[in-house]
Write a protein that holds these residues in place. Structure first.
Motif, short mmCIF file in Angstrom:
data_model
loop_
_atom_site.label_atom_id
_atom_site.label_comp_id
_atom_site.label_asym_id
_atom_site.label_seq_id
_atom_site.Cartn_x
_atom_site.Cartn_y
_atom_site.Cartn_z
N GLY A 187 0.52 10.90 -12.86
CA GLY A 187 1.76 10.52 -13.61
C GLY A 187 1.56 9.30 -14.61
O GLY A 187 0.63 8.53 -14.47
N ALA A 188 2.45 8.86 -15.34
CA ALA A 188 2.24 7.91 -16.40
C ALA A 188 2.72 6.38 -15.58
O ALA A 188 2.55 5.41 -16.28
CB ALA A 188 3.28 8.02 -17.52
N GLY A 189 3.39 6.48 -14.63
CA GLY A 189 3.80 5.23 -14.01
C GLY A 189 3.20 4.84 -12.99
O GLY A 189 2.01 5.66 -12.48
N VAL A 190 3.52 3.83 -12.31
CA VAL A 190 3.01 3.25 -11.12
C VAL A 190 3.72 4.05 -9.98
O VAL A 190 4.78 4.20 -9.74
CB VAL A 190 3.53 1.60 -10.98
N SER A 191 2.74 4.40 -8.98
CA SER A 191 3.04 5.27 -7.88
C SER A 191 2.86 4.44 -6.68
O SER A 191 1.62 4.04 -6.49
CB SER A 191 2.25 6.64 -7.90
N GLN A 192 3.86 4.52 -5.69
CA GLN A 192 3.76 3.90 -4.52
C GLN A 192 3.79 4.86 -3.26
O GLN A 192 4.70 5.90 -3.24
CB GLN A 192 4.68 2.58 -4.30
N SER A 193 3.14 4.80 -2.20
CA SER A 193 3.36 5.66 -1.13
C SER A 193 2.98 4.94 0.14
O SER A 193 2.42 3.88 0.28
CB SER A 193 2.36 6.88 -1.20
N PRO A 194 3.74 5.19 1.34
CA PRO A 194 4.71 6.14 1.30
C PRO A 194 6.06 5.56 0.77
O PRO A 194 6.09 4.56 0.52
CB PRO A 194 5.01 6.41 2.78
N ARG A 195 7.22 6.37 0.34
CA ARG A 195 8.14 5.76 -0.03
C ARG A 195 9.10 5.24 0.99
O ARG A 195 9.64 4.25 0.77
CB ARG A 195 9.22 7.15 -0.59
N TYR A 196 9.09 5.83 2.15
CA TYR A 196 9.45 5.33 3.42
C TYR A 196 8.66 5.03 4.52
O TYR A 196 7.78 5.85 4.66
CB TYR A 196 10.80 5.96 3.81
N LYS A 197 8.73 3.85 5.26
CA LYS A 197 7.89 3.88 6.31
C LYS A 197 8.57 3.19 7.76
O LYS A 197 9.18 2.10 7.46
CB LYS A 197 6.58 3.01 6.19
N GLY A 241 8.57 1.35 -5.05
CA GLY A 241 8.34 0.60 -3.72
C GLY A 241 8.30 1.39 -2.43
O GLY A 241 8.61 2.56 -2.51
N THR A 242 7.91 0.83 -1.68
CA THR A 242 7.91 1.41 -0.16
C THR A 242 8.83 0.61 0.63
O THR A 242 8.94 -0.61 0.80
CB THR A 242 6.52 1.19 0.50
N ARG A 243 9.93 1.08 1.35
CA ARG A 243 10.81 0.77 2.24
C ARG A 243 10.28 0.76 3.54
O ARG A 243 10.41 1.85 4.06
CB ARG A 243 12.34 1.42 2.05
N LEU A 244 10.08 -0.70 4.15
CA LEU A 244 9.62 -0.57 5.38
C LEU A 244 10.52 -1.14 6.52
O LEU A 244 11.27 -2.10 6.11
CB LEU A 244 8.38 -1.63 5.51
#
Lengths: 117, 114
Positions: free
Chosen positions: A1-11, A111-114
């Motif tokens: 993708g063209a943007g910043v990618s974060q994983s996981p979305r939720y933890k 973001g990742t919601r922890l």
């Protein structure tokens, strides 16, 4: 993708467990930032990478927090022995330049919601 | 320490009206400011920026005004739409020895009333 990618979305993790959060910056971006965002607050700086070099880690709350970017692209934020106060959204951002006063806007991932139970 | 802050934590406007979001900063040495929009569950999205050698900059439906005398920044949104509902952050660029560090204010929540 063209943007910043974060994983996981939720933890979700139990207190005491270790977690690892991943950030894929925009290709070619030299600068990479990690932020912590508590509910209802603005992002708080954690650490900064220029390529693979970690130039500023002054925002890391404790030695339980560790970040790396070994090849100058993907970055991982690791939190050891998690505690409830670590619950937050962790944001990653990248920008093209690294020169002082280059005035380059940062591009954020979602973001990742922890959540620490 | 020096920081960036906002005057109003929440703002409600009628759809179609203009919105004005304010921000005060304390570091007179700052030379670059950015406005971000953050929707629920998303990361901050760049809206517009301004350098300290400018007083005003316009984008699509948005205008940023910078008053260096009183260290005040504002974001004006024309003809506010429901899709403008979000939290808006002003951010201040602090020059470090090797890179530019961005400091965020606490944010203003904008609610658009249909």
């Amino acid at each position: 993708g063209a943007g910043v990618s974060q994983s996981p979305r939720y933890k979700v993790a139990k207190r005491g467990q270790d977690v690892a959060l991943r950030c894929d910056p925009i290709s070619g971006h030299v600068s990479l930032f990690w932020y912590q965002q508590a509910l209802g607050q603005g992002p708080e700086f954690l650490t900064y990478f220029q390529n693979e070099a970690q130039l500023d880690k002054s925002g890391l709350p404790s030695d339980r927090f560790f970040a790396e970017r070994p090849e100058g692209s993907v970055s991982t934020l690791k939190i050891q022995r998690t505690q409830q106060e670590d619950s937050a959204v962790y944001l990653c951002a990248s920008s093209l330049g690294h020169l002082q006063n280059s005035n380059q806007p940062q591009h954020f991932g979602d973001g990742t919601r922890l959540s620490i139970l | 320490g020096e920081s960036v802050g906002l005057h109003l934590p929440t703002l409600s406007v009628q759809e179609g009206d203009n919105s004005i979001i304010n921000c005060a900063y304390s570091n007179s040495a700052s030379d670059y400011f950015i406005w971000y929009k953050q929707e629920s569950g998303k990361g901050p999205q760049f809206i517009i920026d301004i350098r300290s050698n400018m007083d005003k900059r316009q984008g699509q439906r948005v205008t940023v005004l910078l008053n260096k005398t009183v260290k005040h920044l504002s974001l004006q949104i024309a003809a506010t739409q429901p899709g403008d509902s979000a939290v808006y952050f002003c951010a201040e660029n602090q020059m470090k020895t090797s890179y530019d560090k961005v400091i965020f204010g606490p944010g203003t929540s904008l609610s658009v009333i249909p």
